[in-house]
Write a protein that holds these residues in place. Structure first.
Motif, PDB file in Angstrom:
ATOM      1  N   LEU A 193       9.509  60.637  50.682  1.00 51.76           N
ATOM      2  CA  LEU A 193       9.070  60.732  52.076  1.00 51.76           C
ATOM      3  C   LEU A 193       9.664  59.614  52.923  1.00 51.76           C
ATOM      4  N   LEU A 194       9.773  58.421  52.365  1.00 54.56           N
ATOM      5  CA  LEU A 194      10.451  57.327  53.079  1.00 54.56           C
ATOM      6  C   LEU A 194      11.909  57.688  53.341  1.00 54.56           C
ATOM      7  N   ARG A 195      12.575  58.223  52.308  1.00 54.17           N
ATOM      8  CA  ARG A 195      13.997  58.573  52.440  1.00 54.17           C
ATOM      9  C   ARG A 195      14.189  59.623  53.523  1.00 54.17           C
ATOM     10  N   ILE A 196      13.320  60.629  53.560  1.00 51.30           N
ATOM     11  CA  ILE A 196      13.441  61.680  54.571  1.00 51.30           C
ATOM     12  C   ILE A 196      13.202  61.112  55.970  1.00 51.30           C
ATOM     13  N   SER A 197      12.204  60.259  56.109  1.00 53.08           N
ATOM     14  CA  SER A 197      11.900  59.716  57.441  1.00 53.08           C
ATOM     15  C   SER A 197      13.010  58.792  57.939  1.00 53.08           C
ATOM     16  N   VAL A 198      13.558  57.971  57.065  1.00 53.86           N
ATOM     17  CA  VAL A 198      14.685  57.115  57.466  1.00 53.86           C
ATOM     18  C   VAL A 198      15.886  57.994  57.813  1.00 53.86           C
ATOM     19  N   PHE A 199      16.112  59.027  57.019  1.00 58.86           N
ATOM     20  CA  PHE A 199      17.219  59.947  57.290  1.00 58.86           C
ATOM     21  C   PHE A 199      17.101  60.579  58.671  1.00 58.86           C
ATOM     22  N   ILE A 200      15.903  61.001  59.051  1.00 56.46           N
ATOM     23  CA  ILE A 200      15.722  61.649  60.356  1.00 56.46           C
ATOM     24  C   ILE A 200      16.167  60.718  61.485  1.00 56.46           C
ATOM     25  N   VAL A 201      15.751  59.461  61.410  1.00 58.31           N
ATOM     26  CA  VAL A 201      16.150  58.496  62.447  1.00 58.31           C
ATOM     27  C   VAL A 201      17.654  58.280  62.427  1.00 58.31           C
ATOM     28  N   MET A 202      18.204  58.041  61.241  1.00 56.70           N
ATOM     29  CA  MET A 202      19.639  57.780  61.135  1.00 56.70           C
ATOM     30  C   MET A 202      20.453  59.009  61.564  1.00 56.70           C
ATOM     31  N   LEU A 203      19.971  60.195  61.237  1.00 53.85           N
ATOM     32  CA  LEU A 203      20.672  61.415  61.653  1.00 53.85           C
ATOM     33  C   LEU A 203      20.690  61.540  63.170  1.00 53.85           C
ATOM     34  N   MET A 204      19.573  61.248  63.822  1.00 53.59           N
ATOM     35  CA  MET A 204      19.535  61.346  65.281  1.00 53.59           C
ATOM     36  C   MET A 204      20.496  60.339  65.922  1.00 53.59           C
ATOM     37  N   TRP A 205      20.537  59.121  65.374  1.00 52.46           N
ATOM     38  CA  TRP A 205      21.484  58.124  65.893  1.00 52.46           C
ATOM     39  C   TRP A 205      22.920  58.597  65.694  1.00 52.46           C
ATOM     40  N   THR A 206      23.164  59.269  64.566  1.00 52.23           N
ATOM     41  CA  THR A 206      24.504  59.777  64.277  1.00 52.23           C
ATOM     42  C   THR A 206      24.854  60.924  65.215  1.00 52.23           C
ATOM     43  N   LEU A 207      23.956  61.883  65.360  1.00 55.09           N
ATOM     44  CA  LEU A 207      24.225  63.031  66.225  1.00 55.09           C
ATOM     45  C   LEU A 207      24.440  62.611  67.672  1.00 55.09           C
ATOM     46  N   ASP A 208      23.767  61.557  68.098  1.00 60.63           N
ATOM     47  CA  ASP A 208      23.957  61.038  69.450  1.00 60.63           C
ATOM     48  C   ASP A 208      25.422  60.671  69.691  1.00 60.63           C
ATOM     49  N   LYS A 209      26.097  60.191  68.668  1.00 64.17           N
ATOM     50  CA  LYS A 209      27.510  59.822  68.807  1.00 64.17           C
ATOM     51  C   LYS A 209      28.381  61.048  69.070  1.00 64.17           C
ATOM     52  N   PHE A 210      27.979  62.194  68.557  1.00 57.83           N
ATOM     53  CA  PHE A 210      28.750  63.422  68.769  1.00 57.83           C
ATOM     54  C   PHE A 210      28.391  64.118  70.073  1.00 57.83           C
ATOM     55  N   PHE A 211      27.104  64.142  70.412  1.00 51.78           N
ATOM     56  CA  PHE A 211      26.657  64.865  71.599  1.00 51.78           C
ATOM     57  C   PHE A 211      26.722  64.026  72.869  1.00 51.78           C
ATOM     58  N   ASN A 212      26.724  62.709  72.727  1.00 53.33           N
ATOM     59  CA  ASN A 212      26.761  61.823  73.878  1.00 53.33           C
ATOM     60  C   ASN A 212      27.591  60.584  73.534  1.00 53.33           C
ATOM     61  N   PRO A 213      28.902  60.758  73.339  1.00 57.47           N
ATOM     62  CA  PRO A 213      29.730  59.629  72.913  1.00 57.47           C
ATOM     63  C   PRO A 213      29.754  58.468  73.912  1.00 57.47           C
ATOM     64  N   GLU A 214      29.532  58.771  75.186  1.00 58.21           N
ATOM     65  CA  GLU A 214      29.486  57.692  76.184  1.00 58.21           C
ATOM     66  C   GLU A 214      28.307  56.765  75.901  1.00 58.21           C
ATOM     67  N   HIS A 215      27.183  57.340  75.509  1.00 63.95           N
ATOM     68  CA  HIS A 215      26.022  56.524  75.157  1.00 63.95           C
ATOM     69  C   HIS A 215      26.331  55.690  73.921  1.00 63.95           C
ATOM     70  N   GLY A 216      26.971  56.303  72.925  1.00 65.66           N
ATOM     71  CA  GLY A 216      27.364  55.565  71.722  1.00 65.66           C
ATOM     72  C   GLY A 216      28.254  54.379  72.063  1.00 65.66           C
ATOM     73  N   ALA A 217      29.215  54.594  72.944  1.00 70.92           N
ATOM     74  CA  ALA A 217      30.107  53.513  73.356  1.00 70.92           C
ATOM     75  C   ALA A 217      29.331  52.423  74.094  1.00 70.92           C
ATOM     76  N   ALA A 218      28.369  52.827  74.924  1.00 70.08           N
ATOM     77  CA  ALA A 218      27.557  51.851  75.660  1.00 70.08           C
ATOM     78  C   ALA A 218      26.697  51.019  74.711  1.00 70.08           C
ATOM     79  N   VAL A 219      26.181  51.636  73.658  1.00 71.76           N
ATOM     80  CA  VAL A 219      25.388  50.904  72.663  1.00 71.76           C
ATOM     81  C   VAL A 219      26.266  49.878  71.956  1.00 71.76           C
ATOM     82  N   PHE A 220      27.473  50.281  71.570  1.00 75.15           N
ATOM     83  CA  PHE A 220      28.381  49.342  70.907  1.00 75.15           C
ATOM     84  C   PHE A 220      28.736  48.174  71.822  1.00 75.15           C
ATOM     85  N   GLU A 221      28.885  48.457  73.110  1.00 78.40           N
ATOM     86  CA  GLU A 221      29.221  47.395  74.055  1.00 78.40           C
ATOM     87  C   GLU A 221      28.046  46.443  74.268  1.00 78.40           C
ATOM     88  N   LYS A 222      26.853  46.992  74.458  1.00 78.98           N
ATOM     89  CA  LYS A 222      25.687  46.162  74.768  1.00 78.98           C
ATOM     90  C   LYS A 222      25.189  45.367  73.568  1.00 78.98           C
TER      91      LYS A 222
END
Length: 135
Positions: free
Chosen positions: A16-45
């Motif tokens: 259950l811990l692994r699944i819950s951590v995965f959900i968060v990490m997956l959302m952060w990952t998908l954000d890079k594909f669906f909103n790459p500008e946001h991903g770039a802004a996170v890397f900059e900030k």
């Protein structure tokens, strides 16, 4: 308590811990594909890496996706769990400034990183007991 019962309870808890951590990490990952500008802004900030274009963000997202998929399936636990712990550690500690002003919006949300970091550490530390639906 019997060892078998304890191992079953531990395996379920770690799963259950692994699944819950995965959900968060997956959302952060998908954000890079669906909103790459946001991903770039996170890397900059937070990581002080500026000028990342979409291709660079997609590439980072691709590597991150491979890691989180290995993690959720329990593949190569020694490496994949360590990489997830490392990624989340860097994320947590790079956000240090927001912890100094917790009541500013949305800084309070960043405090959720600490229990997740503990979960990542727990999964890495107890990886040999994380056997439920694991390769």
């Amino acid at each position: 308590m019997e060892t078998v019962a304890l191992n079953k309870r531990l395996a379920l808890s770690l799963f259950l811990l692994r699944i819950s951590v995965f959900i968060v990490m997956l959302m952060w990952t998908l954000d890079k594909f669906f909103n790459p500008e946001h991903g770039a802004a996170v890397f900059e900030k937070f990581y002080l890496i500026s000028g990342l274009g979409n291709i660079a963000v997609y590439s980072i997202g691709t590597v991150q996706l491979a890691i989180v998929l290995a993690f959720v399936t329990g593949y190569q636990k020694k490496i994949s769990y360590l990489l997830v712990l490392f990624m989340h550690s860097v994320s947590t500690f790079s956000s240090f400034k927001v912890y100094l002003t917790p009541l500013e919006v949305p800084n309070l949300l960043f405090f959720a990183a600490w229990p997740m970091l503990a979960a990542c550490f727990t999964l890495y530390y107890l990886k040999d007991f994380d056997t439920k639906w694991s390769l």
